[in-house]
Enzyme design. Structure first.
Site, PDB file in Angstrom:
ATOM      1  CD  GLU A 110     -57.239 -67.264 -25.921  1.00 27.54           C
ATOM      2  OE1 GLU A 110     -57.072 -66.202 -25.295  1.00 27.54           O
ATOM      3  OE2 GLU A 110     -56.667 -68.335 -25.622  1.00 27.54           O
ATOM      4  CG  MET A 136     -48.741 -58.360 -39.213  1.00 26.49           C
ATOM      5  SD  MET A 136     -49.091 -57.705 -40.853  1.00 26.49           S
ATOM      6  CE  MET A 136     -50.808 -58.112 -41.020  1.00 26.49           C
ATOM      7  N   GLY A 137     -49.718 -57.598 -34.468  1.00 26.20           N
ATOM      8  CA  GLY A 137     -50.436 -56.941 -33.374  1.00 26.20           C
ATOM      9  C   GLY A 137     -51.931 -57.152 -33.480  1.00 26.20           C
ATOM     10  CB  ALA A 138     -54.878 -56.145 -33.988  1.00 27.02           C
ATOM     11  CG  LEU A 139     -51.196 -59.323 -30.009  1.00 26.00           C
ATOM     12  CD1 LEU A 139     -50.212 -59.653 -28.898  1.00 26.00           C
ATOM     13  CD2 LEU A 139     -50.757 -59.985 -31.310  1.00 26.00           C
ATOM     14  CB  SER A 187     -56.330 -58.699 -36.400  1.00 25.84           C
ATOM     15  OG  SER A 187     -55.393 -59.453 -35.667  1.00 25.84           O
ATOM     16  NE  ARG A 188     -57.098 -57.743 -43.172  1.00 24.22           N
ATOM     17  CZ  ARG A 188     -55.896 -58.292 -43.371  1.00 24.22           C
ATOM     18  NH1 ARG A 188     -55.708 -59.569 -43.030  1.00 24.22           N
ATOM     19  NH2 ARG A 188     -54.904 -57.599 -43.877  1.00 24.22           N
ATOM     20  NE  ARG A 224     -40.069 -71.500  -2.492  1.00 23.80           N
ATOM     21  CZ  ARG A 224     -40.276 -71.113  -3.723  1.00 23.80           C
ATOM     22  NH1 ARG A 224     -39.540 -71.580  -4.682  1.00 23.80           N
ATOM     23  NH2 ARG A 224     -41.214 -70.270  -4.025  1.00 23.80           N
ATOM     24  CD  GLN A 280     -47.651 -59.181 -44.096  1.00 23.01           C
ATOM     25  OE1 GLN A 280     -46.552 -59.370 -43.605  1.00 23.01           O
ATOM     26  NE2 GLN A 280     -48.697 -59.902 -43.749  1.00 23.01           N
ATOM     27  NE  ARG A 332     -35.840 -74.313  -3.007  1.00 19.13           N
ATOM     28  CZ  ARG A 332     -35.998 -73.238  -3.728  1.00 19.13           C
ATOM     29  NH1 ARG A 332     -35.442 -72.110  -3.344  1.00 19.13           N
ATOM     30  NH2 ARG A 332     -36.700 -73.267  -4.833  1.00 19.13           N
ATOM     31  CG  ASP A 388     -37.012 -68.849  -3.106  1.00 23.16           C
ATOM     32  OD1 ASP A 388     -36.057 -69.250  -3.786  1.00 23.16           O
ATOM     33  OD2 ASP A 388     -38.033 -68.308  -3.588  1.00 23.16           O
ATOM     34  CG  ASP A 430     -35.060 -65.819  -6.044  1.00 25.27           C
ATOM     35  OD1 ASP A 430     -34.597 -66.841  -6.579  1.00 25.27           O
ATOM     36  OD2 ASP A 430     -36.237 -65.724  -5.622  1.00 25.27           O
TER      37      ASP A 430
HETATM   38  O1  PAF Z   1     -49.478 -63.677 -39.963  1.00 29.57           O
HETATM   39  C1  PAF Z   1     -49.112 -62.486 -39.743  1.00 29.57           C
HETATM   40  O2  PAF Z   1     -49.553 -61.847 -38.819  1.00 29.57           O
HETATM   41  C2  PAF Z   1     -48.090 -61.853 -40.668  1.00 29.57           C
HETATM   42  O3  PAF Z   1     -48.271 -62.246 -41.978  1.00 29.57           O
HETATM   43  C3  PAF Z   1     -46.630 -62.111 -40.213  1.00 29.57           C
HETATM   44  C4  PAF Z   1     -46.280 -63.592 -40.270  1.00 29.57           C
HETATM   45  C5  PAF Z   1     -46.436 -61.579 -38.813  1.00 29.57           C
HETATM   46  C6  PAF Z   1     -45.658 -61.382 -41.135  1.00 29.57           C
HETATM   47  O4  PAF Z   1     -45.889 -60.021 -41.141  1.00 29.57           O
END
Ligand code: PAF
Length: 434
Positions: free
Chosen positions: A179, A174-177, A330-331, A93, A205, A83, A96, A98
């Site tokens: 793209e 802050m989640g609610a992810l 997210s908003r 190969r 915040q 290999r 392998d 692991d």
């Molecule tokens: O940008 C954001 O999502 C927030 O302000 C952060 C940087 C995660 C801090 O809470």
């Protein structure tokens, strides 16, 4: 003596002979005894160039060798079988080998990750292990990204990466992810050996009356996105874990926080700087990734990191936009369809100013008037601020014609009596963004 489970695979030459020779070689190594071997399974290759199918299986081994010494033995056996150890990932190969499980140990260094990071997601690894009698809960423990809510455990995991020689990346969210966040994780993946993402709606915040309670919390969906993007670790603490009873220290912020967002959200950046400082202290990442959409936040964080001697590099990632130009946020999920359509005015206004700049206009008042006229043409949009700031640090512009500047806008959408959504956007005028 440690009980170890190895994964074996081959897709070049006489595959079964390669697998059996590797096991015979292992038997000859002092301190290694092969106790059981699963059936061989034919499996399609994952990734890489077009190549033939693999023969895969697993072996139960008992060994007195430390994990890193065992890894060296496996590499030597792979090399002896022909290999090319310098070929990239997912190349065909002859063999392998692991380490999938090494006792109950968790090893997470640059050279070795145990439990093996893809152990749970790949049937050709999972099934042979179950056949050898491995408890299914041990496979569950290997699921990536790992999810932690305890700051101590998070710090310990990040510290192990650093001790193991990894370049580490942190993506605070802050989640609610969406793209936009995914692009931050991809940027982190491109530069770092390990990537941690934090998901924490930071109460500090949000001012009273803001949308803290209503802020979307979608952890399950976020984890699915982060698994797809290859994050290694997600830290999603409860409020009390980040701010236990009595926590009262705040990071004070300076000039970068003046005006713009702070005019309508006083105290916002104290909250942002405090939580980001805490996350950077816990993770001690080599690099941390933030989106340019929150340009003032970025300026505040850059200043905080310099002033407090935090040894993390701050990476700014470009704004990700929907096809019609609206910056992802997210908003955006709060917008009615009419407001969603109206919100494209923000980018159109910014682009109008940039077109004028590109055509040679350098007078800040005329550039602002051009963008302002576009915003005024949209009755659903109520402008909070529209301002030009110096690109380097977002300081107010000196008098005279502008050179490199960023135009920032914040505006409200939504009718009286319904939820009002505040959106931000910005565009650099001094350079053409893709
Ligand atoms: O940008 C954001 O999502 C927030 O302000 C952060 C940087 C995660 C801090 O809470």
């Amino acid at each position: 003596v440690t009980t170890v489970y190895l994964g074996l695979g081959s897709n070049l030459g006489d595959r079964q002979a390669h697998l059996e020779r590797a096991l015979a070689r292992l038997e000859q190594v002092p301190g290694c005894a092969v106790r059981a071997v699963s059936q061989w399974r034919e499996t399609a290759p994952v990734g890489g160039p077009p190549q033939g199918p693999y023969l895969n299986g697993a072996a139960h081994l008992e060994t007195t060798l430390p994990a890193v010494a065992l890894l060296a033995v496996l590499k030597e056996i792979e090399r002896e079988a022909g290999r090319d150890l310098d070929a990239g990932r997912n190349q065909p190969r002859p063999i392998d080998l692991d380490i999938l499980l090494y006792g109950d140990e968790r090893i997470d260094s640059l050279v070795l990750q145990v439990p093996h990071p893809r152990l749970a997601e790949r049937a050709f690894v999972r099934e042979p292990l179950l056949e050898l009698g491995v408890d299914p809960s041990r496979l569950q423990a290997a699921v990536r990204p790992a999810l932690l809510d305890d700051p101590e455990a998070f710090a310990a995991r990040c510290a192990a990466w650093i001790r193991g020689g990894c370049v580490t990346g942190l993506v605070p969210t802050m989640g609610a992810l969406h793209e936009g966040h995914a692009s931050l994780v991809r940027a982190a993946r491109a530069e770092c050996d390990r990537v941690a993402v934090t998901v924490f709606v930071n109460p500090l915040q949000f001012a009273a009356g803001e949308d803290f309670d209503a802020y979307p919390r979608t952890l399950e969906a976020d984890l699915a996105i982060l698994a797809r993007e290859g994050a290694d670790l997600v830290f999603a603490p409860a409020r009390g874990a980040m701010y236990p009873e009595g926590a009262s220290t705040r990071v004070s912020v300076g000039r970068e926080a003046e005006g713009l967002e702070s005019d309508s959200r006083p105290g916002h950046f104290v909250g942002v700087a405090t939580v980001v400082a805490k996350l950077l202290h816990l993770a001690q990442p080599t690099l941390a990734f933030f989106g340019e959409k929150d340009a003032q936040q970025l300026a505040v964080i850059r200043r905080m990191v310099r002033d407090l001697d935090v040894r993390t590099g701050i990476r700014a990632c470009p704004i990700v936009r929907a096809a019609d130009g609206l910056a992802l946020s997210s908003r955006n999920a709060y917008l009615t369809s009419a407001d969603r359509a109206a919100a494209t005015v923000l980018y159109r206004a910014l682009q109008t100013a940039r077109a004028r700049f590109a055509a040679g206009e350098r007078d800040p008042a005329r550039l602002l008037a051009a963008a302002g006229a576009v915003l005024d043409g949209e009755p659903r949009c109520r402008v909070d601020y529209l301002e030009l700031r110096r690109e380097a640090d977002l300081a107010p512009l000196p008098p005279g014609p502008i050179e490199d500047a960023r135009l920032l806008v914040a505006a409200h959408f939504g009718e009286q009596g319904r939820r009002v959504v505040r959106l931000l956007d910005n565009l650099r005028l001094g350079a053409i963004e893709p």
